[in-house]
Design an enzyme around this catalytic site. Structure first.
Site, short mmCIF file in Angstrom:
data_model
loop_
_atom_site.label_atom_id
_atom_site.label_comp_id
_atom_site.label_asym_id
_atom_site.label_seq_id
_atom_site.Cartn_x
_atom_site.Cartn_y
_atom_site.Cartn_z
N HIS A 153 0.80 -1.24 0.00
CA HIS A 153 0.00 0.00 0.00
C HIS A 153 0.83 1.28 0.00
CE1 HIS A 153 -3.60 -2.32 0.69
NE2 HIS A 153 -3.20 -2.76 1.88
N ASP A 188 -2.92 -11.17 -1.36
CA ASP A 188 -3.35 -10.57 -0.09
C ASP A 188 -4.85 -10.25 -0.23
OD1 ASP A 188 -1.77 -8.62 2.24
OD2 ASP A 188 -3.82 -8.02 1.70
N HIS A 190 -6.36 -7.70 0.62
CA HIS A 190 -6.55 -6.29 0.26
C HIS A 190 -6.02 -6.02 -1.15
CE1 HIS A 190 -6.39 -6.27 4.76
NE2 HIS A 190 -7.41 -5.44 4.60
N ASP A 278 -3.65 -12.88 4.80
CA ASP A 278 -4.94 -12.46 5.36
C ASP A 278 -6.11 -12.92 4.50
OD1 ASP A 278 -4.19 -10.72 3.35
OD2 ASP A 278 -4.29 -8.91 4.56
C1 TV7 Z 1 -0.73 -5.34 3.82
N1 TV7 Z 1 -8.23 -2.47 8.76
C2 TV7 Z 1 -2.53 -4.06 5.05
C3 TV7 Z 1 -3.99 -3.87 5.38
C4 TV7 Z 1 -4.26 -2.51 5.93
C5 TV7 Z 1 -5.70 -2.30 6.40
C6 TV7 Z 1 -7.54 -1.37 8.61
C7 TV7 Z 1 -7.40 -1.90 10.72
C8 TV7 Z 1 -7.01 -1.85 12.12
C9 TV7 Z 1 -6.00 -1.00 12.50
C10 TV7 Z 1 -5.60 -0.96 13.84
C11 TV7 Z 1 -6.26 -1.77 14.78
C12 TV7 Z 1 -7.63 -2.65 13.10
C13 TV7 Z 1 -9.17 -4.33 13.71
C14 TV7 Z 1 -8.15 -2.83 10.04
C15 TV7 Z 1 -10.17 3.44 7.51
C16 TV7 Z 1 -9.55 3.26 8.83
C17 TV7 Z 1 -10.13 2.30 9.83
C18 TV7 Z 1 -7.49 2.82 12.50
C19 TV7 Z 1 -7.90 1.96 13.65
N2 TV7 Z 1 -7.26 -2.62 14.38
C20 TV7 Z 1 -2.23 -5.25 4.16
C21 TV7 Z 1 -5.95 -0.89 6.80
C22 TV7 Z 1 -7.34 -0.66 7.31
C23 TV7 Z 1 -4.58 -0.11 14.27
N3 TV7 Z 1 -7.58 0.74 7.48
O1 TV7 Z 1 -2.89 -5.20 2.92
C24 TV7 Z 1 -4.21 -0.08 15.59
O2 TV7 Z 1 -8.63 -3.49 12.73
O3 TV7 Z 1 -9.78 0.58 7.18
C25 TV7 Z 1 -8.80 1.27 7.43
C26 TV7 Z 1 -8.89 2.78 7.68
C27 TV7 Z 1 -9.06 4.49 9.55
C28 TV7 Z 1 -8.03 4.12 10.59
N4 TV7 Z 1 -8.56 3.16 11.57
C29 TV7 Z 1 -9.09 1.94 10.90
O4 TV7 Z 1 -2.64 -6.45 4.77
C30 TV7 Z 1 0.20 -5.39 4.97
N5 TV7 Z 1 -7.02 -0.97 9.80
C31 TV7 Z 1 -5.87 -1.74 16.11
C32 TV7 Z 1 -4.86 -0.88 16.53
ZN ZN Z 2 -3.93 -7.31 3.51
CA CA Z 3 -4.69 -8.59 -3.28
#
Ligand code: TV7
Ligand code: ZN
Ligand code: CA
Length: 391
Positions: A153, A188, A190, A278
């Protein structure tokens, strides 16, 4: 045949750096770099280290990382510390727009925190992917592995989705110095948005991502089937969106015909595969239902083309599943069978929930929203786009 696991041996080189295991995204964060240490310990306990060459390398340099990332963002990553990030700190000001540690109003959890030792971590996982790419380019290895890489990403000027430096883009750029066409495949759960964007106008890189594409799932509005690349890159971005609950059977009915056609029309000289775990059943973030055998079958399938192959990690949030998966895929890369029983080793207690077996079962009761009709239609739409490239 090409769809059968191919027992033939390959020269495999493997990158592992134990400094990466100690990196901490924060105690409640879902990304746990220690899972790579767990995978390594499992690989060692199965006796697989003797079947590979260990890649020893230096961390990537600022100049190498600046081959993709902007100077201001690189400077920020280098100077970033959790302390310097404190309220009103100079670094916090510089981080604006870079998507690092942007403290949310809802709570302290953020996707991309200012991790202690961040720059060293980025230099090491990126250095591993670059060294792996060089080992393929020089012909030293047929398959090169870096389970700590695969950070798909990260963008030129900002972090995204737990990824700060895009080691995949750096590795592909390195391969482009030696090979005419490079194929990127991303399993992945995502969408591989950072890599797709970097090469969206390129006719020398074809990107293919299989991913969950449901409302609210990250990254939103990316990876639609109609996103096919732009300009000279048109038809060289391939997207395979899936609903929740995808199983081994449906995945295979998409993956094998699509990748067969991609390889036939694009004729890659090297393949980079992001093996995010994942997409496995029971992941903390993903909602797919693949078994380790189903996930690894994709690796075995790409290996069967006998083209230099770079295997990278990525996501994976149920860490015992991740380690089991990447260990098995290491065995697949080598062309060796390994037993289902997890050998005694330092982390063996963490496999209790899967009965101390490598191949834990997929969820028999999970609803699969990917109907036969959906799978058939998705496959034919993607193949239709690919036939335009052929013409
Ligand atoms: C490659 N999903 C990365 C995948 C990146 C996913 C997201 C979380 C998450 C973050 C945490 C946390 C989480 C239970 C899950 C819109 C938001 C929502 C932050 C909490 N628990 C890969 C990124 C994705 C961080 N982000 O492809 C700290 O889930 O959906 C979002 C963005 C805003 C920010 N918030 C989440 O697998 C390596 N994050 C617990 C603690
Ligand atoms: Zn992922
Ligand atoms: Ca993918």
């Amino acid at each position: 045949s090409q769809s059968c696991p191919d027992g033939a041996k390959r020269r495999v080189c493997y990158y592992y750096d134990r400094c990466i295991a100690g990196v901490d995204y924060g105690e409640d964060h879902v990304m746990v770099p220690r899972r790579v240490d767990m995978a390594h310990a499992l690989i060692r306990s199965y006796g697989l280290l003797g079947d590979m060459t260990r890649l020893r390398t230096r961390p990537a340099t600022d100049a190498e990382i600046s081959g993709f990332h902007g100077a201001r963002y690189v400077g920020l990553l280098r100077d970033l510390t959790p302390e310097g990030f404190g309220a009103g700190g100079e670094v916090a000001r510089r981080a604006r727009g870079c998507n690092v540690g942007a403290v949310s109003t809802y709570g302290r959890s953020v996707d991309n925190p200012p991790v202690a030792g961040l720059w060293d971590y980025c230099q090491r996982y990126a250095g591993g992917s670059l060294a792996a790419a060089r080992a393929l380019a020089s012909g030293e290895a047929d398959v090169a592995i870096n389970w700590s890489g695969g950070m798909h990403h990260a963008c030129r000027d900002k972090a995204s989705g737990f990824c700060y430096v895009n080691d995949i883009v750096l590795a592909i750029e390195e391969l482009l110095g030696h090979f005419r066409r490079v194929l990127y495949v991303d399993i992945d759960v995502h969408h591989g948005d950072g890599v797709e964007t970097a090469f969206v106008r390129s006719n020398r890189v074809m990107t293919v991502s299989f991913h969950q594409c449901t409302e609210g799932f990250f990254p939103e509005q990316r990876g639609l089937i109609e996103h096919v690349g732009e300009g000279t890159g048109r038809l060289r971005a391939v997207n395979v969106p899936m609903k929740k609950g995808m199983d081994d059977d449906g995945y295979r009915r998409l993956f094998e015909p699509i990748m067969t056609r991609v390889v036939a029309v694009f004729q890659p000289e090297a393949i980079v595969m992001q093996c995010g775990a994942d997409s496995l059943s029971g992941d903390r973030l993903g909602h797919q239902n693949l078994s380790i055998a189903g996930h690894a079958r994709c690796v075995s399938f790409m290996r069967s083309f006998s083209t230099p192959l770079l295997l990278l990690g990525g996501g994976g949030y149920t860490i015992n599943h991740v380690a089991a998966c990447w260990c098995y895929e290491t065995a697949v890369a080598i062309g060796k069978n390994i037993a289902d029983d997890i050998p005694p080793h330092c982390y063996d207690g963490l496999y209790r929930s899967q009965g101390y077996k490598l191949f834990y079962p997929a969820d028999k009761n999970m609803k699969n929203d990917n109907t036969d009709t959906y799978v058939t239609r998705t496959r034919s739409e993607v193949l239709q786009n690919l036939s335009e490239l052929e013409a």
